[in-house]
Structures are given as structure tokens and as C-alpha cells.
Motif scaffolding. Structure first.
Motif, short mmCIF file in Angstrom:
data_model
loop_
_atom_site.label_atom_id
_atom_site.label_comp_id
_atom_site.label_asym_id
_atom_site.label_seq_id
_atom_site.Cartn_x
_atom_site.Cartn_y
_atom_site.Cartn_z
N ASN A 179 0.69 -1.15 0.12
CA ASN A 179 0.01 0.09 0.07
C ASN A 179 0.76 1.31 0.05
N ALA A 180 2.08 1.35 0.59
CA ALA A 180 3.02 2.31 0.35
C ALA A 180 3.67 2.52 -0.86
N GLY A 181 3.61 1.35 -1.69
CA GLY A 181 4.26 1.40 -3.03
C GLY A 181 5.93 1.15 -2.95
N ILE A 182 6.19 0.37 -1.85
CA ILE A 182 7.56 0.03 -1.65
C ILE A 182 7.91 -1.53 -1.72
N SER A 183 8.96 -1.98 -1.67
CA SER A 183 9.06 -3.53 -1.95
C SER A 183 8.99 -4.03 -0.40
N ILE A 184 8.98 -5.19 -0.18
CA ILE A 184 9.06 -5.69 1.25
C ILE A 184 10.64 -5.66 1.72
N GLY A 185 11.47 -5.96 0.66
CA GLY A 185 12.76 -5.75 0.82
C GLY A 185 13.27 -4.35 1.46
N ALA A 186 12.63 -3.38 0.85
CA ALA A 186 12.93 -1.91 1.31
C ALA A 186 12.44 -1.74 2.73
N MET A 187 11.41 -2.30 3.01
CA MET A 187 10.69 -2.16 4.24
C MET A 187 11.56 -2.84 5.41
N TYR A 188 12.11 -4.06 5.14
CA TYR A 188 12.84 -4.61 6.30
C TYR A 188 14.39 -3.80 6.23
N LYS A 189 14.66 -3.19 5.34
CA LYS A 189 15.91 -2.31 5.36
C LYS A 189 15.67 -1.04 6.18
N TYR A 190 14.36 -0.66 6.06
CA TYR A 190 13.96 0.29 7.20
C TYR A 190 13.76 0.03 8.51
N PHE A 191 13.22 -0.99 8.77
CA PHE A 191 12.79 -1.47 10.23
C PHE A 191 13.25 -3.11 10.21
N GLU A 192 13.64 -3.32 11.25
CA GLU A 192 14.16 -4.86 11.69
C GLU A 192 13.08 -5.85 11.67
N ASN A 193 12.14 -5.33 11.99
CA ASN A 193 10.78 -6.16 12.24
C ASN A 193 9.49 -5.46 12.23
N LYS A 194 8.40 -6.17 12.32
CA LYS A 194 7.02 -5.45 12.69
C LYS A 194 7.00 -4.70 13.76
N ARG A 195 7.66 -5.19 14.78
CA ARG A 195 7.51 -4.49 16.13
C ARG A 195 8.26 -3.25 16.16
N ALA A 196 9.47 -3.08 15.45
CA ALA A 196 10.06 -1.80 15.26
C ALA A 196 9.23 -0.95 14.42
N LEU A 197 8.71 -1.21 13.35
CA LEU A 197 7.82 -0.24 12.66
C LEU A 197 6.45 0.03 13.39
N TYR A 198 6.02 -0.75 14.34
CA TYR A 198 4.75 -0.43 15.07
C TYR A 198 5.15 0.52 16.30
N LEU A 199 6.32 0.27 16.80
CA LEU A 199 6.92 1.46 17.78
C LEU A 199 7.15 2.85 17.11
N ALA A 200 7.71 2.77 15.67
CA ALA A 200 7.98 4.05 14.92
C ALA A 200 6.51 4.74 14.86
N CYS A 201 5.46 4.06 14.54
CA CYS A 201 4.30 4.44 14.29
C CYS A 201 3.74 5.11 15.70
N VAL A 202 3.77 4.37 16.83
CA VAL A 202 3.28 5.06 17.95
C VAL A 202 3.99 6.34 18.45
N GLU A 203 5.45 6.25 18.14
CA GLU A 203 6.08 7.35 18.45
C GLU A 203 5.64 8.63 17.78
N TRP A 204 5.56 8.40 16.26
CA TRP A 204 5.17 9.43 15.50
C TRP A 204 4.05 10.01 15.69
N ALA A 205 2.80 9.23 16.08
CA ALA A 205 1.50 9.67 16.34
C ALA A 205 1.54 10.43 17.66
N MET A 206 2.07 10.01 18.53
CA MET A 206 2.12 10.64 19.92
C MET A 206 2.86 12.19 19.83
N LEU A 207 4.08 12.00 19.08
CA LEU A 207 4.70 13.25 18.91
C LEU A 207 4.06 14.38 18.01
#
Length: 218
Positions: free
Chosen positions: A45-73
Motif C-alpha cells: 500500500n505504501a508502494g515500496i518493496s518488502i525488501g525495502a521495508m525490512y531495510k527500514y525496520f528490523e521487524n514489525k515490532r520496530a515499525l509499530y513502535l515508530a508509528c506510535v512514536e510518530w502519532a504521539m509526537l
């Protein structure tokens, strides 16, 4: 801005690309919860490869934490921009309530995401984020209360840290009551069916409640 849970490659991206990845992720997590959210779906949905996603974030947990941090900030930034050090304590509360009311219309998924994180099943993530994000809010509220006490504007027999906690609970519950199905129904049961069309009435009633706790009777 940089996210502690993201890899350096993600943090070097432009703001537009970061926002696309995070907003797409917030939508998936807020609608499906952490366990059911699919990182492959997010990447597609973001228009990127799954490979790129795992270069950005180690796992789903790391992505989730970034989302919560972004939302609260994002919410804390809105509050910081709205309030002033010269505000009286009730003016501060009014501004925060108005930010919450506006925020729920413009960023409902942020609140849903935070609620999903704060449930018992995600206590681990709540602990990781709360000390970083909510610590700022706790200090803000406590400092306003202490300043008002020092200037003899409010009662002095309340502990600023405890009252900051009580006040934040009110604001947090208000956020949930505007965004999460269970709490939406709950607020209507306790108040009125058309409560979501009466923002100004809710604001005034909440301020009366807080004022009653801050000031001793004459």
C-alpha cells in the motif's frame, strides 16, 4: 525527525517518504491491531518493496513502535504549539481539550493506534513508549500546577505530580471516547446521544469539573 526503532536508512529518507510509510502503517495497525497487521500489505500500500521495508525496520515490532512514536509526537506537538507558559491552568486545560477535539476529527487513526497499544496485550510496547513520550506531558502538567500554586492561584494542598496524573487520565479517556467504539458508546450512555455534536458543552462541563478540583470553596 529520527525514530529510535527505525534503521538509519529510514531516518535518512525525506519527510514525504517517511510520512507515506508511517501513515500507511498507522492505518493498518489501527484498523487490524498489531497481531493481525500485515507488513507485506503495508509495503504494497505504501508502494515500496518488502525488501525495502525490512531495510527500514528490523521487524514489525520496530515499525509499530515508530508509528506510535510518530502519532504521539504529532499530538504533543499540537499541544505544545497551542499552549503558552503564560496561560492560567484552566486556559491550559481548555486549549488541550480543544486540541483533542480537533485532533480526533483530523487524526482519528492516531488515537486508535495508541489505544490498541495501551491495552493489556501490548503492555510491552506501552512501557517502551510511555517513558519517552508521556514523560514530557507529565512534566508539562506538573510544572503548570506548581507554578499556579506558587502564585497562589490554586489550592496548595494537592500534589502537582499526582494531579498531573489525574488530569492526564481525563484527557486520555477523552481521546479514547472520541475514537474507539467501546468508549464512544460509553460516553453516549453516560451523557447524551448527540454528545459528539456538543463539543462546546462538553468542554465547559469538563472545565467545571477540573476547576472544582483545583480551587477550594470560598
Amino acid at each position: 525527525m529520527e525514530f529510535k526503532s527505525a534503521n538509519s536508512i529510514f531516518n535518512r529518507l525525506g519527510d514525504k517518504k517517511k510520512t507515506l510509510v508511517l501513515s500507511t502503517s498507522v492505518k493498518e495497525f489501527s484498523e487490524k491491531g498489531f497481531n493481525s497487521a500485515n507488513i507485506n500489505t503495508i509495503a504494497e500500500n505504501a508502494g515500496i518493496s518488502i525488501g525495502a521495508m525490512y531495510k527500514y525496520f528490523e521487524n514489525k515490532r520496530a515499525l509499530y513502535l515508530a508509528c506510535v512514536e510518530w502519532a504521539m509526537l504529532h499530538l504533543n506537538q499540537e499541544i505544545a504549539e497551542a499552549v503558552s507558559q503564560d496561560d492560567e491552568i484552566l486556559t491550559l486545560c481548555e486549549k488541550i481539550i480543544r486540541v483533542i477535539q480537533r485532533h480526533r476529527k483530523e487524526n482519528e487513526q492516531f488515537t486508535k493506534l495508541y489505544y490498541e497499544m495501551a491495552t493489556e496485550g501490548n503492555a510491552e510496547y506501552a512501557m517502551l513508549i510511555s517513558s519517552q513520550i508521556e514523560g514530557v506531558t507529565a512534566d508539562l502538567y506538573a510544572s503548570y500546577i506548581k507554578s499556579a500554586q506558587d502564585n497562589n492561584r490554586i489550592r496548595t494542598d494537592i500534589d502537582p505530580r499526582f494531579f498531573a496524573f489525574f488530569m492526564d487520565n481525563l484527557f486520555m479517556m477523552l481521546q479514547f471516547s472520541y475514537s474507539c467504539d467501546y468508549y464512544i458508546d460509553r460516553m453516549q450512555i453516560y451523557t447524551y446521544d448527540d454528545v459528539f455534536e456538543r463539543d462546546d458543552v462538553l468542554l465547559q462541563q469538563m472545565l467545571l469539573f477540573i476547576k472544582g478540583a483545583l480551587y477550594l470553596p470560598d
